[in-house]
Design an enzyme around this catalytic site. Structure first.
Site, mmCIF file in Angstrom:
data_model
loop_
_atom_site.group_PDB
_atom_site.id
_atom_site.type_symbol
_atom_site.label_atom_id
_atom_site.label_comp_id
_atom_site.label_asym_id
_atom_site.label_seq_id
_atom_site.Cartn_x
_atom_site.Cartn_y
_atom_site.Cartn_z
ATOM 1 N N GLN A 85 -7.663 -0.944 3.542
ATOM 2 C CA GLN A 85 -8.454 -1.552 4.616
ATOM 3 C C GLN A 85 -9.805 -2.077 4.132
ATOM 4 O OE1 GLN A 85 -7.570 -2.176 7.725
ATOM 5 N NE2 GLN A 85 -5.582 -1.162 7.635
ATOM 6 N N GLY A 112 0.794 -1.222 0.000
ATOM 7 C CA GLY A 112 0.000 0.000 0.000
ATOM 8 C C GLY A 112 0.827 1.272 0.000
ATOM 9 N N THR A 113 1.924 1.281 0.743
ATOM 10 C CA THR A 113 2.747 2.487 0.823
ATOM 11 C C THR A 113 3.334 2.850 -0.536
ATOM 12 O OG1 THR A 113 3.287 2.215 3.164
ATOM 13 C CG2 THR A 113 4.852 3.468 1.832
ATOM 14 N N GLY A 122 -1.823 -6.909 0.004
ATOM 15 C CA GLY A 122 -2.223 -8.285 0.225
ATOM 16 C C GLY A 122 -2.334 -8.727 1.666
ATOM 17 N N HIS A 123 -1.462 -8.234 2.544
ATOM 18 C CA HIS A 123 -1.440 -8.769 3.905
ATOM 19 C C HIS A 123 -2.608 -8.306 4.764
ATOM 20 C CE1 HIS A 123 0.185 -5.305 6.411
ATOM 21 N NE2 HIS A 123 0.365 -4.836 5.198
ATOM 22 N N CYS A 132 1.594 1.298 11.724
ATOM 23 C CA CYS A 132 2.762 1.982 11.177
ATOM 24 C C CYS A 132 3.305 3.032 12.142
ATOM 25 C CB CYS A 132 2.404 2.654 9.854
ATOM 26 S SG CYS A 132 1.691 1.522 8.652
#
Length: 392
Positions: free
Chosen positions: A181, A73-74, A202-203, A326
């Site tokens: 999310q 995502g980052t 994915g996680h 994070c």
């Protein structure tokens, strides 16, 4: 019951599903070829990558050639914000986002401000909701990108993305949504939502860490983020992480295909948690009461400190967080709760419980059994606690 381990930090990460691991394994061993190779072993890997690309596309209503694999995502957020900004700087240098975005968006925007771009950070109401009217008023002739997350990672509030997408399209402005999310919890159709770019990881839904994707609508003007080889149609260089891409494809198919049956028990557990937690005096629910993710519970306890709360929960075998994983090592107050108007003196007393497929009502009951005692213990220790909220 005393020794029961309860994991309620699924917004931080989820366990990789067994079905996903099984599908990944051959690409860690015998099918190890580089997808860029022209011989048979490479072709097997290439086919696996393209099959995963189709699965991701199908899950969000996109075309296969609109999906680009990233490290998560980052990277997807950074690629969007920076890539669109520099590719369209001749049209304008104004970007609109919200004050509660993930730091991957906020810090990328802050960096762009140092490069001469201008950013408007939209406020939110006490539920963490962006106002479409305020968005309309913020649009300028030189606005080139609007980035509003689909669902917030801390408080779970789901934004009116379809309405925002319509506003963006009517004004010919690129619209990006961070859906990290939301995958597996919220139905997504990028065409219906008028989304031009969408980030996922994915996680967060049973896939492996270190692998994500960025949807880029065909025709979107965006710069490449990584330079090198010709992978990902010359837009994202680097040898593909084949096993993780395969896992991502399998996981997103499972998560979106089972969304309805997954959300039903999550909603039941969420409501039971919220009802029980709010029986603790001086406890406040954060986020929208109904327009929120099925698995998200975020509350603030007055007169206590969240880090101590987490440590005591950990001692009882309960794993949760105070907000975004994070930023769990930072002592800074949550920028999301601050933006929602949570008073500074209580913002540090927040707790996020995010449910997953493995959780049960017994887990909920265990948390509700342990938490009131922990909260009371911390309040007894705090010099800020009024006498009426101390244990006798």
């Amino acid at each position: 019951m005393e020794n029961r381990t309860v994991y309620m930090d699924n917004s931080a990460t989820t366990p990789v599903r067994k079905e996903v691991v099984e599908e990944m394994l051959p690409y860690l061993t015998e099918n190890f070829g580089n997808p860029s190779s022209i011989y048979e072993l490479g072709k097997i890997s290439k086919h696996a990558v393209e099959n995963a690309r189709k699965r991701v596309a199908d899950a969000i209503g996109a075309e296969e050639n609109e999906i680009y694999f990233t490290s998560g995502g980052t990277e997807s957020d950074n690629w969007t914000v920076k890539g669109v900004a520099f590719a369209n700087k001749n049209r304008g240098k104004h970007i609109i986002t919200s004050s509660i975005e993930h730091h991957a968006v906020l810090h990328a925007c802050a960096w762009l401000e140092g490069q001469g771009f201008e950013v408007t950070y939209l406020p939110v109401d006490r539920y963490g909701m962006v106002s479409p009217e305020e968005l309309k008023n913020a649009i300028r002739d030189d606005t080139i990108l609007i980035s509003i997350m689909l669902a917030n990672n801390e408080i779970g509030t789901i934004q009116p993305v379809e309405e925002i997408g319509k506003i963006s399209r009517e004004n010919s402005i690129y619209f990006h949504t961070d859906a990290v999310q939301a995958i597996g919890h919220v139905p997504i159709d990028v065409k219906k939502m008028n989304v031009d770019l969408l980030s996922l990881s994915g996680h967060k839904f049973g896939g492996p860490k270190g692998c994500g994707a960025l949807y880029i609508r065909k025709g979107t003007k965006i710069e490449a983020f990584l330079h090198g080889g010709a992978q990902e149609r010359k837009r994202r260089a680097g040898t593909e992480n084949v096993p993780s891409i395969v896992g991502l494809g399998k996981a997103i198919g499972l998560a979106t295909g089972e969304m309805e049956e997954t959300n039903k028990p999550l909603l039941e557990m969420r409501e039971r948690l919220i009802k029980g937690l709010l029986q603790i005096p001086k406890t406040h629910l954060n986020g929208h009461p109904t327009e929120r993710l099925a698995n998200n519970v975020n509350v603030t306890f007055e007169y206590i400190e969240g880090e101590s709360l987490l440590l005591l929960l950990n001692a009882k075998g309960i794993f949760a967080s105070t907000g975004s994983a994070c930023n769990s090592t930072s002592l800074e107050p949550s920028h999301v709760l601050t933006a929602c108007g949570v008073p500074h003196e209580i913002v540090h007393g927040s707790l996020r419980l995010s449910l997953g497929r493995m959780n049960t009502l017994e887990d909920v009951d265990r948390v509700l059994e342990v938490l009131p005692e922990i909260v009371q213990k911390l309040r007894n220790m705090s010099p800020l606690t009024p006498q009426e909220y101390r244990a006798l």
